[in-house]
Design an enzyme around this catalytic site. Sequence first.
Site, PDB file in Angstrom:
ATOM      1  N   LYS A   1      36.669  -7.068   2.649  1.00 34.74           N
ATOM      2  CA  LYS A   1      35.351  -6.894   1.933  1.00 34.74           C
ATOM      3  C   LYS A   1      34.110  -7.366   2.812  1.00 34.74           C
ATOM      4  CE  LYS A   1      35.031  -9.382  -1.882  1.00 34.74           C
ATOM      5  NZ  LYS A   1      33.960 -10.388  -1.995  1.00 34.74           N
TER       6      LYS A   1
ATOM      7  N   ARG B   1      29.130  -5.582   5.662  1.00 39.43           N
ATOM      8  CA  ARG B   1      28.628  -5.663   6.992  1.00 39.43           C
ATOM      9  C   ARG B   1      28.336  -4.448   7.764  1.00 39.43           C
ATOM     10  NH1 ARG B   1      30.149 -10.574   5.253  1.00 39.43           N
ATOM     11  NH2 ARG B   1      29.255 -12.573   6.210  1.00 39.43           N
TER      12      ARG B   1
ATOM     13  N   GLY C   1      28.075 -11.536  -4.781  1.00 38.91           N
ATOM     14  CA  GLY C   1      27.089 -12.521  -4.010  1.00 38.91           C
ATOM     15  C   GLY C   1      26.875 -11.845  -2.583  1.00 38.91           C
TER      16      GLY C   1
ATOM     17  N   SER D   1      27.934 -22.001   4.580  1.00 41.60           N
ATOM     18  CA  SER D   1      27.954 -20.609   3.768  1.00 41.60           C
ATOM     19  C   SER D   1      27.621 -19.355   4.797  1.00 41.60           C
ATOM     20  CB  SER D   1      26.850 -20.603   2.713  1.00 41.60           C
ATOM     21  OG  SER D   1      26.531 -19.353   2.396  1.00 41.60           O
TER      22      SER D   1
ATOM     23  N   GLN E   1      27.183 -16.547   4.079  1.00 42.30           N
ATOM     24  CA  GLN E   1      26.274 -15.419   3.149  1.00 42.30           C
ATOM     25  C   GLN E   1      24.965 -15.953   3.667  1.00 42.30           C
ATOM     26  OE1 GLN E   1      27.125 -15.570  -0.946  1.00 42.30           O
ATOM     27  NE2 GLN E   1      28.989 -14.395  -0.496  1.00 42.30           N
TER      28      GLN E   1
ATOM     29  N   ASP F   1      37.936 -18.626  -0.222  1.00 42.78           N
ATOM     30  CA  ASP F   1      38.325 -17.741  -1.472  1.00 42.78           C
ATOM     31  C   ASP F   1      39.569 -17.657  -1.758  1.00 42.78           C
ATOM     32  OD1 ASP F   1      35.845 -16.605  -1.590  1.00 42.78           O
ATOM     33  OD2 ASP F   1      35.983 -15.303  -0.037  1.00 42.78           O
TER      34      ASP F   1
ATOM     35  N   LYS G   1      31.071 -19.947  -7.039  1.00 44.74           N
ATOM     36  CA  LYS G   1      31.444 -18.701  -6.559  1.00 44.74           C
ATOM     37  C   LYS G   1      31.472 -17.692  -7.922  1.00 44.74           C
ATOM     38  CE  LYS G   1      32.645 -19.587  -2.575  1.00 44.74           C
ATOM     39  NZ  LYS G   1      31.784 -18.935  -1.242  1.00 44.74           N
TER      40      LYS G   1
ATOM     41  N   ARG H   1      35.366 -22.003  -9.874  1.00 47.56           N
ATOM     42  CA  ARG H   1      36.970 -21.640  -9.887  1.00 47.56           C
ATOM     43  C   ARG H   1      37.665 -22.714 -10.039  1.00 47.56           C
ATOM     44  NH1 ARG H   1      36.245 -17.012  -4.724  1.00 47.56           N
ATOM     45  NH2 ARG H   1      35.896 -15.083  -6.330  1.00 47.56           N
TER      46      ARG H   1
ATOM     47  N   ARG I   1      39.335 -13.043  -8.232  1.00 47.75           N
ATOM     48  CA  ARG I   1      40.268 -13.846  -7.682  1.00 47.75           C
ATOM     49  C   ARG I   1      40.980 -14.596  -8.828  1.00 47.75           C
ATOM     50  NH1 ARG I   1      39.810 -11.927  -2.725  1.00 47.75           N
ATOM     51  NH2 ARG I   1      37.719 -11.929  -1.956  1.00 47.75           N
TER      52      ARG I   1
HETATM   53  C1  S3P Z   1      31.415 -14.245   2.291  1.00 47.70           C
HETATM   54  C2  S3P Z   1      31.279 -15.689   2.340  1.00 47.70           C
HETATM   55  C3  S3P Z   1      31.960 -16.468   1.540  1.00 47.70           C
HETATM   56  C4  S3P Z   1      32.776 -15.985   0.757  1.00 47.70           C
HETATM   57  C5  S3P Z   1      32.354 -14.482  -0.060  1.00 47.70           C
HETATM   58  C6  S3P Z   1      32.219 -13.653   1.206  1.00 47.70           C
HETATM   59  C7  S3P Z   1      30.666 -13.252   3.151  1.00 47.70           C
HETATM   60  O1  S3P Z   1      31.001 -17.196   0.756  1.00 47.70           O
HETATM   61  O2  S3P Z   1      33.030 -16.917  -0.520  1.00 47.70           O
HETATM   62  O3  S3P Z   1      33.550 -14.152  -0.791  1.00 47.70           O
HETATM   63  O4  S3P Z   1      31.246 -12.079   3.147  1.00 47.70           O
HETATM   64  O5  S3P Z   1      29.784 -13.748   3.995  1.00 47.70           O
HETATM   65  P1  S3P Z   1      29.976 -18.467   1.455  1.00 47.70           P
HETATM   66  O6  S3P Z   1      28.425 -17.808   1.543  1.00 47.70           O
HETATM   67  O7  S3P Z   1      30.155 -19.475   0.660  1.00 47.70           O
HETATM   68  O8  S3P Z   1      30.547 -18.429   3.075  1.00 47.70           O
END
Ligand code: S3P
Length: 450
Positions: A28, A33, A101, A174, A176, A327, A354, A358, A403
């Site tokens: 995913k 990306r 997210g 993170s 993200q 995750d 999340k 969770r 999940r």
């Molecule tokens: C992700 C980063 C993770 C993860 C999410 C996917 C990503 O979150 O939990 O399912 O693809 O960058 P974080 O931002 O907490 O690292």
Amino acid sequence: MSGHGTPIPMMSSPCGPLSGVAEVPGDKSISHRALILGALTVGETRITGLLEGEDVLDTARAMRAFGAEVTDHGGGAWSVHGVGVGGFREPGQVIDCGNSGTGVRLIMGAMATSPIVATFTGDASLNARPMARVTDPLALFGARAVGRSGGRLPMTVTGAADPLPVRYAVPVPSAQVKSAVLLAGLNAPGQTVVIEREATRDHTERMLAGFGAQVTTEETDEGRVITLTGQPELAPQTIAVPRDPSSAAFAVCAALIVPGSEVLVPAIGLNPTRAGLFTTLREMGADLTFENEHVEGGEPVADLRARYSPGMKGIEVPPHRAASMIDEYPILSVVAANADGVTLMRGVGELRIKESDRIEAMSEGLRACGVGIEAGEDWWAVTGCGAGAVPGGALCASRLDHRIAMSLLVLGMAARAEVSIDDGGPVATSFPLFEPLMAGLGARIERTDA
Ligand code: S3P
């Protein structure tokens, strides 16, 4: 777009041995990306093995709204004709990122240094999640964001007309946030620097380098220092998306706890920033082997073989491992419930923000099924019942979280009585073929509204 449909109640019943080959879908994180970087590149990027889950399909729609031509050729083969760095056009409609997210945060980063305005929304789960962690660093580039109280979606982002490069130490682990800053840095002049104290998944850095950007990572006393030179000309790529270790985790963990099972999960991405679960399972005594290890498209890949492992022991999972298995804690808690002794997970506060909280969601489901749980703000302890000794027999809430839904269904496979969930719909965000794949191995999952 998830969470808008009618709930799909499901029940998972205790089953015989799971056996066979589990071909899980594409990664995913890498799928999002590939679409976003393809959209920021002039020319045709070809992608195979793209995850066709709802989260990624929402990102594909969003990239079209920003001006890229995104085509589905069938069977996971997609192409993206991008508009180039700084070439996004202003979308004519609200961008709905559904449950994702990753989708919304990365796309906000990618548009934040272009002089356009975009409004983002999502489902009830996404609209409850914090966005300031991304909009704060994007403000340093000159972008502005206005959302609901607490920095929640719906939110309108006005991209910076004259972006400045940024040096940003990410305050929480993170990927993200790191990725949003790097994607914003693409259209800023000079060098954008991101510092992370703990290593999080590095797919963005790897893929940026693959597209021809100048990006370096240095391990220093401050942590990992990632430096991106802005305004590169990206070159279109051919990307083979590896299969998702986070989806593989469900088939692997089910095999470990269902008596007599042996399952092979081929060609799983084993980037070290994602593989913490497998280290943890082996420490617990899981019979888990890696075969055919090789590198594919810049990512380490292997076939995983998991065999039923009675007598697994509870362990302490160290906080420094959290980012590499963030995750996977929900499914680990299911394995822990089937182990002997206590599994203590520390440094897991991020789990509370999340797709659901969770720790709370799994604790509620496990408790209802007869498992002893204790938890604090950033720790979580599961007292195992021993192999095959989880009572089960409860109806649990999946809380718009794929999940949680899949973990509870795996719990039912090895419990003494079935486990039901109120809504299995969210599974489609990341693993649309979960039910047939698990049924093919011998699991008994039914839709109880039929
Ligand atoms: C992700 C980063 C993770 C993860 C999410 C996917 C990503 O979150 O939990 O399912 O693809 O960058 P974080 O931002 O907490 O690292």
